[in-house]
Write an enzyme that holds these catalytic residues in place. Sequence first.
Site: not given
Length: 103
Positions: A10-11
């Site tokens: 994910c980020s």
Amino acid sequence: MAEKTIMLVCSAGMSTSLLVTKMQKAAEAKGLDAEIFATGASDAENKLEEKHPDILMLGPQVKYMEEDYKKKLDIPVVSINMQDYGMMNGEKVLNTAIEDLEK
């Protein structure tokens, strides 16, 4: 060593850690020996080399990276369904990983 290694990206690697916990519980319930871990997009390359996952799953916020990874890797690369991610449905995300690994 785990039978299957599932890497989530994910980020930042933070929001996905809760999903990892839920996926691990679902794997235990199925009797599946899996190492499931999350990392941020900035460290994903290092983790790919270090852990050699069987499948790479991308959170909705980094879905744009999917095609690049598909070109570079010879493992399944899957975007996590946004609704399953939002609901933190570990069992459904785990089932998606299993289905893609069996293809």
